[in-house]
Design a protein around this motif. Structure first.
Motif, PDB file in Angstrom:
ATOM      1  N   LYS A 100     -17.950  39.505  16.054  1.00  0.00           N
ATOM      2  CA  LYS A 100     -19.112  40.350  15.737  1.00  0.00           C
ATOM      3  C   LYS A 100     -18.797  41.835  15.916  1.00  0.00           C
ATOM      4  O   LYS A 100     -19.339  42.678  15.200  1.00  0.00           O
ATOM      5  CB  LYS A 100     -20.292  39.950  16.623  1.00  0.00           C
ATOM      6  CG  LYS A 100     -20.874  38.603  16.257  1.00  0.00           C
ATOM      7  CD  LYS A 100     -21.940  38.805  15.209  1.00  0.00           C
ATOM      8  CE  LYS A 100     -22.415  37.492  14.647  1.00  0.00           C
ATOM      9  NZ  LYS A 100     -23.732  37.558  14.042  1.00  0.00           N
ATOM     10  N   CYS A 158     -17.223  31.834  23.352  1.00  0.00           N
ATOM     11  CA  CYS A 158     -18.191  32.935  23.345  1.00  0.00           C
ATOM     12  C   CYS A 158     -17.475  34.270  23.191  1.00  0.00           C
ATOM     13  O   CYS A 158     -17.932  35.161  22.467  1.00  0.00           O
ATOM     14  CB  CYS A 158     -19.022  32.928  24.628  1.00  0.00           C
ATOM     15  SG  CYS A 158     -20.156  31.531  24.682  1.00  0.00           S
ATOM     16  N   PHE A 178     -24.194  26.708  12.044  1.00  0.00           N
ATOM     17  CA  PHE A 178     -23.326  25.641  12.556  1.00  0.00           C
ATOM     18  C   PHE A 178     -23.252  24.523  11.522  1.00  0.00           C
ATOM     19  O   PHE A 178     -24.274  24.053  11.032  1.00  0.00           O
ATOM     20  CB  PHE A 178     -23.900  25.091  13.871  1.00  0.00           C
ATOM     21  CG  PHE A 178     -22.856  24.416  14.728  1.00  0.00           C
ATOM     22  CD1 PHE A 178     -22.389  25.023  15.888  1.00  0.00           C
ATOM     23  CD2 PHE A 178     -22.335  23.166  14.371  1.00  0.00           C
ATOM     24  CE1 PHE A 178     -21.420  24.404  16.688  1.00  0.00           C
ATOM     25  CE2 PHE A 178     -21.366  22.549  15.146  1.00  0.00           C
ATOM     26  CZ  PHE A 178     -20.904  23.161  16.315  1.00  0.00           C
ATOM     27  N   VAL A 208     -21.569  34.595  11.705  1.00  0.00           N
ATOM     28  CA  VAL A 208     -20.547  33.687  12.222  1.00  0.00           C
ATOM     29  C   VAL A 208     -21.070  32.253  12.155  1.00  0.00           C
ATOM     30  O   VAL A 208     -22.152  31.948  12.648  1.00  0.00           O
ATOM     31  CB  VAL A 208     -20.157  34.035  13.681  1.00  0.00           C
ATOM     32  CG1 VAL A 208     -19.249  32.960  14.271  1.00  0.00           C
ATOM     33  CG2 VAL A 208     -19.467  35.392  13.729  1.00  0.00           C
ATOM     34  N   THR A 209     -20.287  31.414  11.499  1.00  0.00           N
ATOM     35  CA  THR A 209     -20.612  30.006  11.383  1.00  0.00           C
ATOM     36  C   THR A 209     -19.604  29.209  12.197  1.00  0.00           C
ATOM     37  O   THR A 209     -18.403  29.447  12.082  1.00  0.00           O
ATOM     38  CB  THR A 209     -20.521  29.550   9.908  1.00  0.00           C
ATOM     39  OG1 THR A 209     -21.343  30.400   9.112  1.00  0.00           O
ATOM     40  CG2 THR A 209     -20.965  28.107   9.736  1.00  0.00           C
ATOM     41  N   LEU A 210     -20.086  28.291  13.015  1.00  0.00           N
ATOM     42  CA  LEU A 210     -19.179  27.426  13.767  1.00  0.00           C
ATOM     43  C   LEU A 210     -19.136  26.045  13.125  1.00  0.00           C
ATOM     44  O   LEU A 210     -20.138  25.560  12.597  1.00  0.00           O
ATOM     45  CB  LEU A 210     -19.652  27.287  15.216  1.00  0.00           C
ATOM     46  CG  LEU A 210     -19.758  28.561  16.040  1.00  0.00           C
ATOM     47  CD1 LEU A 210     -20.288  28.250  17.436  1.00  0.00           C
ATOM     48  CD2 LEU A 210     -18.397  29.257  16.122  1.00  0.00           C
ATOM     49  N   TYR A 253     -23.121  29.557  22.692  1.00  0.00           N
ATOM     50  CA  TYR A 253     -22.520  30.134  21.469  1.00  0.00           C
ATOM     51  C   TYR A 253     -23.565  30.953  20.714  1.00  0.00           C
ATOM     52  O   TYR A 253     -23.265  32.008  20.162  1.00  0.00           O
ATOM     53  CB  TYR A 253     -21.953  29.062  20.529  1.00  0.00           C
ATOM     54  CG  TYR A 253     -21.063  28.025  21.169  1.00  0.00           C
ATOM     55  CD1 TYR A 253     -20.256  28.329  22.260  1.00  0.00           C
ATOM     56  CD2 TYR A 253     -21.022  26.723  20.663  1.00  0.00           C
ATOM     57  CE1 TYR A 253     -19.440  27.360  22.842  1.00  0.00           C
ATOM     58  CE2 TYR A 253     -20.210  25.752  21.226  1.00  0.00           C
ATOM     59  CZ  TYR A 253     -19.426  26.071  22.324  1.00  0.00           C
ATOM     60  OH  TYR A 253     -18.636  25.114  22.886  1.00  0.00           O
ATOM     61  N   LYS A 254     -24.773  30.422  20.697  1.00  0.00           N
ATOM     62  CA  LYS A 254     -25.855  31.125  19.981  1.00  0.00           C
ATOM     63  C   LYS A 254     -26.101  32.474  20.643  1.00  0.00           C
ATOM     64  O   LYS A 254     -26.205  33.504  19.967  1.00  0.00           O
ATOM     65  CB  LYS A 254     -27.130  30.269  20.007  1.00  0.00           C
ATOM     66  CG  LYS A 254     -28.269  30.806  19.146  1.00  0.00           C
ATOM     67  CD  LYS A 254     -28.090  30.338  17.717  1.00  0.00           C
ATOM     68  CE  LYS A 254     -29.036  30.954  16.696  1.00  0.00           C
ATOM     69  NZ  LYS A 254     -29.389  32.332  16.796  1.00  0.00           N
ATOM     70  N   ILE A 294     -16.434  34.587  19.599  1.00  0.00           N
ATOM     71  CA  ILE A 294     -17.601  34.864  18.739  1.00  0.00           C
ATOM     72  C   ILE A 294     -18.024  36.324  18.859  1.00  0.00           C
ATOM     73  O   ILE A 294     -18.205  37.021  17.849  1.00  0.00           O
ATOM     74  CB  ILE A 294     -18.782  33.931  19.111  1.00  0.00           C
ATOM     75  CG1 ILE A 294     -18.449  32.473  18.779  1.00  0.00           C
ATOM     76  CG2 ILE A 294     -20.071  34.361  18.388  1.00  0.00           C
ATOM     77  CD1 ILE A 294     -19.303  31.445  19.501  1.00  0.00           C
ATOM     78  N   TYR A 340     -30.205  27.918  15.020  1.00  0.00           N
ATOM     79  CA  TYR A 340     -29.071  28.013  14.095  1.00  0.00           C
ATOM     80  C   TYR A 340     -29.544  27.688  12.682  1.00  0.00           C
ATOM     81  O   TYR A 340     -30.448  26.874  12.491  1.00  0.00           O
ATOM     82  CB  TYR A 340     -28.022  26.946  14.433  1.00  0.00           C
ATOM     83  CG  TYR A 340     -27.098  27.248  15.580  1.00  0.00           C
ATOM     84  CD1 TYR A 340     -25.928  27.984  15.379  1.00  0.00           C
ATOM     85  CD2 TYR A 340     -27.361  26.742  16.846  1.00  0.00           C
ATOM     86  CE1 TYR A 340     -25.063  28.217  16.430  1.00  0.00           C
ATOM     87  CE2 TYR A 340     -26.485  26.970  17.908  1.00  0.00           C
ATOM     88  CZ  TYR A 340     -25.333  27.710  17.682  1.00  0.00           C
ATOM     89  OH  TYR A 340     -24.469  27.934  18.713  1.00  0.00           O
ATOM     90  N   ALA A 348     -23.395  33.501  17.541  1.00  0.00           N
ATOM     91  CA  ALA A 348     -23.205  32.568  16.416  1.00  0.00           C
ATOM     92  C   ALA A 348     -24.525  32.408  15.661  1.00  0.00           C
ATOM     93  O   ALA A 348     -25.594  32.358  16.270  1.00  0.00           O
ATOM     94  CB  ALA A 348     -22.712  31.216  16.918  1.00  0.00           C
ATOM     95  N   ASP A 349     -24.438  32.355  14.338  1.00  0.00           N
ATOM     96  CA  ASP A 349     -25.639  32.296  13.508  1.00  0.00           C
ATOM     97  C   ASP A 349     -25.868  30.924  12.899  1.00  0.00           C
ATOM     98  O   ASP A 349     -27.001  30.515  12.663  1.00  0.00           O
ATOM     99  CB  ASP A 349     -25.495  33.280  12.336  1.00  0.00           C
ATOM    100  CG  ASP A 349     -25.245  34.695  12.798  1.00  0.00           C
ATOM    101  OD1 ASP A 349     -26.234  35.384  13.101  1.00  0.00           O
ATOM    102  OD2 ASP A 349     -24.056  35.107  12.892  1.00  0.00           O
TER     103      ASP A 349
END
Ligand code: 5AD
Length: 346
Positions: free
Chosen positions: A118, A111, A149, A126-128, A141-142, A114, A186, A146-147
């Motif tokens: 940002k 986190c 996955f 951000v892609t995980l 994470y969201k 991430i 996501y 994070a956007d």
């Protein structure tokens, strides 16, 4: 061709008859569908391979836990942010954090990374791509920003899945993760290898059926390539032709999907990316990882990581994209999945 309504049997027959490439008509249709929703734009994502430690032991993968020849590395938060800054300078607005399933990074650390990305690159996506985690972790994470996955399902056939993975892993859990990711908001990516050992036209048909059901925002499809330090070392590689057939079917099944021309495809064929664009692919993911990590992130033999696959090669990659008749789009390139009316050729 109406891939959205084809039966398992029809899909399997089409695949069996198109092992060396899609029909001309279908390829044209796939390209037109991509153009309808996204125009002729190719989206660029900066890929950061931040750890090659992995607790899993997938039989095909070069960074599997029991590969003692792999030289392991982890990037620190500062090193990751350095990659992001480099990508920013090149104009990138999406960063993909990809790694093995490495429990060294706690949820709190993830986190923290991430949210720092940002802050470093305001407005970026951000892609995980870090594998299977609990719903709570995905949620954290969201919430941290994070956007998207990416979690390839690898194969949608239960028996096939169990021949590619150790007993500790299950297709059920993988699919559950994908549905959870979508539920949490996501933009989710599934995907599979083409030509993996024991794959058949039937299992590939099952992949399309699953994708139609899941409706992911993104689908990563690349050929299987044997890695010398895995149990599949002597297995034949997947082919470019069948990969193009599967890209075509996927674009026709999910017209608004974001579809990368993968590094594995570019590894097998110098013109792989262009061939993929011509059947509806619209994403490339050049590598931002530090050069010595790149060699170590060896999922399969001879993985391309320099030249057009490298972020420093972005100018050349852009030229190639333009020479192939496309336009480079450095924006976030969000999915148009949930948009009713398309903003295609604007
Ligand atoms: N060949 C091609 N792709 C591979 N991957 C892992 N190992 C290989 C291989 N030997 C793919 C998997 C994984 C992604 C990160 O890389 O599909 O999801």
């Amino acid at each position: 061709m109406d891939v959205r309504n084809m039966t398992r049997r029809e899909l399997s027959e089409y695949i069996a008859e198109h092992l060396s490439g899609p029909g001309e008509e279908e390829a044209r249709e796939a390209k037109a569908e991509r153009d309808r929703y996204y125009g002729n734009r190719i989206f660029i994502r900066g890929l950061i391979e931040f750890t090659n430690y992995c607790k899993n032991d997938c039989l095909y993968c070069g960074i599997r836990k029991s590969n003692k020849c792999a030289s392991r590395y982890r990037l620190s938060k500062d090193e990751i942010l350095g990659c992001v800054l480099q990508g920013r300078e090149l104009g990138m607005n999406t960063f993909v954090l990809q790694g093995g399933e490495d429990m060294y990074y706690s949820d709190k650390q993830m986190c923290d990374i991430i949210s720092a990305i940002k802050e470093t690159a305001p407005g970026c996506a951000v892609t995980l791509s870090i594998g299977e985690r609990s719903r709570e972790s995905y949620k954290a994470y969201k919430d941290a920003g994070a956007d998207r996955f990416l979690l390839r399902h690898e194969t949608a056939d239960e028996a096939h899945y169990s021949r590619l993975h150790p007993e500790s892993m299950s297709l059920k859990n993988r699919m559950k993760c994908l549905y959870t990711l979508k539920e949490l908001g996501y933009q989710a990516g599934a995907g599979f290898m083409v030509g993996s050992p024991y794959q058949t036209p039937d299992t590939l048909a099952e992949d399309i059926i699953f994708l139609r059901e899941l409706e992911p925002h993104m689908v990563g499809i690349g050929p299987f390539i044997a890695h010398k330090d895995t149990p599949f070392r002597d297995m034949p590689n997947g082919t470019v032709g069948l990969t193009l057939t599967m890209l075509t079917l996927t674009r026709l099944a999910l017209p608004r999907v974001l579809l990368p021309a993968t590094t594995a495809l570019a590894t097998l064929d110098d013109m792989g990316r262009e061939k993929a664009f011509n059947v509806g692919a619209n994403v490339v993911m050049p590598n931002l990882s530090p050069p010595d990590s790149r060699n170590k992130y060896s999922l399969y033999d001879n993985k391309a990581s320099s030249g057009d696959e490298a972020a420093e090669g972005l100018r050349h990659l852009s030229e190639r994209i333009e020479n192939a008749g496309y336009v480079v789009d450095m924006g976030r390139g969000d999915s148009k999945m949930n948009i009713e009316n398309n903003g295609g050729n604007k």
